[in-house]
Design a protein around this motif. Structure first.
Motif, PDB file in Angstrom:
ATOM      1  N   ASP A 296       6.271  -9.952  10.556  1.00  0.00           N
ATOM      2  CA  ASP A 296       7.607 -10.357  11.257  1.00  0.00           C
ATOM      3  C   ASP A 296       7.266 -11.631  12.438  1.00  0.00           C
ATOM      4  O   ASP A 296       6.225 -12.091  12.317  1.00  0.00           O
ATOM      5  N   GLY A 297       8.087 -11.951  13.290  1.00  0.00           N
ATOM      6  CA  GLY A 297       7.878 -13.028  13.973  1.00  0.00           C
ATOM      7  C   GLY A 297       6.817 -12.981  14.897  1.00  0.00           C
ATOM      8  O   GLY A 297       6.214 -13.837  15.684  1.00  0.00           O
ATOM      9  N   GLU A 298       6.439 -11.693  15.301  1.00  0.00           N
ATOM     10  CA  GLU A 298       5.088 -11.645  16.118  1.00  0.00           C
ATOM     11  C   GLU A 298       3.674 -11.387  15.438  1.00  0.00           C
ATOM     12  O   GLU A 298       2.693 -11.306  15.819  1.00  0.00           O
ATOM     13  N   GLY A 299       3.768 -11.749  13.853  1.00  0.00           N
ATOM     14  CA  GLY A 299       2.730 -11.747  13.091  1.00  0.00           C
ATOM     15  C   GLY A 299       2.240 -10.234  12.738  1.00  0.00           C
ATOM     16  O   GLY A 299       1.193 -10.237  11.913  1.00  0.00           O
ATOM     17  N   ARG A 300       2.988  -9.309  12.927  1.00  0.00           N
ATOM     18  CA  ARG A 300       2.790  -8.059  12.400  1.00  0.00           C
ATOM     19  C   ARG A 300       3.020  -7.813  10.856  1.00  0.00           C
ATOM     20  O   ARG A 300       3.875  -8.452  10.522  1.00  0.00           O
ATOM     21  N   ILE A 301       2.250  -7.015  10.295  1.00  0.00           N
ATOM     22  CA  ILE A 301       2.507  -6.699   8.812  1.00  0.00           C
ATOM     23  C   ILE A 301       3.478  -5.402   8.775  1.00  0.00           C
ATOM     24  O   ILE A 301       3.122  -4.284   9.142  1.00  0.00           O
ATOM     25  N   LEU A 302       4.160  -5.547   7.378  1.00  0.00           N
ATOM     26  CA  LEU A 302       4.777  -4.749   7.011  1.00  0.00           C
ATOM     27  C   LEU A 302       4.133  -3.686   6.186  1.00  0.00           C
ATOM     28  O   LEU A 302       3.635  -4.073   5.147  1.00  0.00           O
ATOM     29  N   LEU A 303       4.188  -2.258   6.512  1.00  0.00           N
ATOM     30  CA  LEU A 303       3.588  -1.401   5.856  1.00  0.00           C
ATOM     31  C   LEU A 303       4.707  -0.215   5.517  1.00  0.00           C
ATOM     32  O   LEU A 303       5.492  -0.003   6.075  1.00  0.00           O
ATOM     33  N   VAL A 304       4.165   0.477   4.470  1.00  0.00           N
ATOM     34  CA  VAL A 304       5.199   1.609   4.131  1.00  0.00           C
ATOM     35  C   VAL A 304       4.299   2.851   3.720  1.00  0.00           C
ATOM     36  O   VAL A 304       3.319   2.873   3.354  1.00  0.00           O
ATOM     37  N   LYS A 305       5.129   3.814   3.969  1.00  0.00           N
ATOM     38  CA  LYS A 305       4.573   5.118   3.707  1.00  0.00           C
ATOM     39  C   LYS A 305       5.544   5.855   2.848  1.00  0.00           C
ATOM     40  O   LYS A 305       6.760   6.026   3.147  1.00  0.00           O
ATOM     41  N   HIS A 306       5.110   6.404   1.672  1.00  0.00           N
ATOM     42  CA  HIS A 306       6.133   6.952   0.655  1.00  0.00           C
ATOM     43  C   HIS A 306       6.162   8.360   0.834  1.00  0.00           C
ATOM     44  O   HIS A 306       5.407   9.050   1.680  1.00  0.00           O
ATOM     45  N   THR A 307       7.441   8.971   0.309  1.00  0.00           N
ATOM     46  CA  THR A 307       7.669  10.495   0.499  1.00  0.00           C
ATOM     47  C   THR A 307       6.814  11.084  -0.533  1.00  0.00           C
ATOM     48  O   THR A 307       6.532  12.491  -0.200  1.00  0.00           O
ATOM     49  N   TYR A 308       6.359  10.547  -1.500  1.00  0.00           N
ATOM     50  CA  TYR A 308       5.568  11.363  -2.630  1.00  0.00           C
ATOM     51  C   TYR A 308       3.774  11.236  -2.613  1.00  0.00           C
ATOM     52  O   TYR A 308       3.294  11.768  -3.582  1.00  0.00           O
ATOM     53  N   ARG A 309       3.360  10.707  -1.548  1.00  0.00           N
ATOM     54  CA  ARG A 309       1.900  10.244  -1.546  1.00  0.00           C
ATOM     55  C   ARG A 309       1.568   9.886  -0.130  1.00  0.00           C
ATOM     56  O   ARG A 309       2.320   9.359   0.534  1.00  0.00           O
ATOM     57  N   THR A 310       0.177  10.093   0.200  1.00  0.00           N
ATOM     58  CA  THR A 310      -0.182  10.119   1.426  1.00  0.00           C
ATOM     59  C   THR A 310      -0.729   8.840   1.606  1.00  0.00           C
ATOM     60  O   THR A 310      -1.101   8.016   0.719  1.00  0.00           O
ATOM     61  N   GLY A 311      -0.852   8.182   2.784  1.00  0.00           N
ATOM     62  CA  GLY A 311      -1.370   6.827   3.222  1.00  0.00           C
ATOM     63  C   GLY A 311      -0.407   5.716   3.306  1.00  0.00           C
ATOM     64  O   GLY A 311       0.855   5.785   3.033  1.00  0.00           O
TER      65      GLY A 311
END
Length: 155
Positions: free
Chosen positions: A35-50
């Motif tokens: 994003d504009g602040e340099g943060r990284i996009l991460l996702v967490k799935h409904t069907y696995r951990t992490g």
């Protein structure tokens, strides 16, 4: 969809068996967006951990670029406004003996309504404030891209 997490140890080996029988090689894609602040996009799935970089499998008849653009929009709410740049190509043989992952960087993008259902959580995180549970492969890619760690051929 917590039932999927409970049954994942059974479901995943069944899918892997199907993939082995139906495909000589599998190819996945992952995307890196900030994003504009340099943060990284991460996702967490409904069907696995992490926590993961958004992505998924390249479907039949789809190019890797088409796949990562689709996956980033569906999972991350990120629509590319320029062509994503290939960062690297990795083997992922711990998942499947002939699995590979292509990692793309999204230099310019705009918000897009993500698809409902598959993603439990998504967010942008500072490198020094990553959420608990970031997967080892994701951590390695971030260290390579942002901290100058040696690049590995293995996801």
């Amino acid at each position: 969809m917590t039932w999927r997490i409970r049954f994942e140890p059974v479901i995943t080996p069944l899918f892997h068996t199907w993939w082995r029988l139906s495909r000589a090689m599998t190819l996945g894609v992952r995307g890196l967006a900030q994003d504009g602040e340099g943060r990284i996009l991460l996702v967490k799935h409904t069907y696995r951990t992490g926590w993961y970089l958004p992505g998924g499998g390249v479907e039949r008849g789809e190019t890797a670029i088409q796949s990562i653009q689709r996956e980033m929009a569906e999972e991350g709410g990120v629509e590319a406004t320029s062509t994503p740049v290939l960062i690297g190509f990795y083997s992922n043989h711990s998942v499947f003996p002939n699995d590979h992952v292509a990692l793309y960087r999204f230099d310019t993008w705009r918000p897009f309504p993500p698809a409902p259902g598959e993603i439990a959580e998504r967010g942008f995180f500072a490198l020094d404030g990553l959420p608990e549970g970031v997967t080892p492969g994701t951590k390695r890619r971030l260290a390579e891209v942002f901290e100058g760690e040696p690049v590995s051929a293995v996801w």
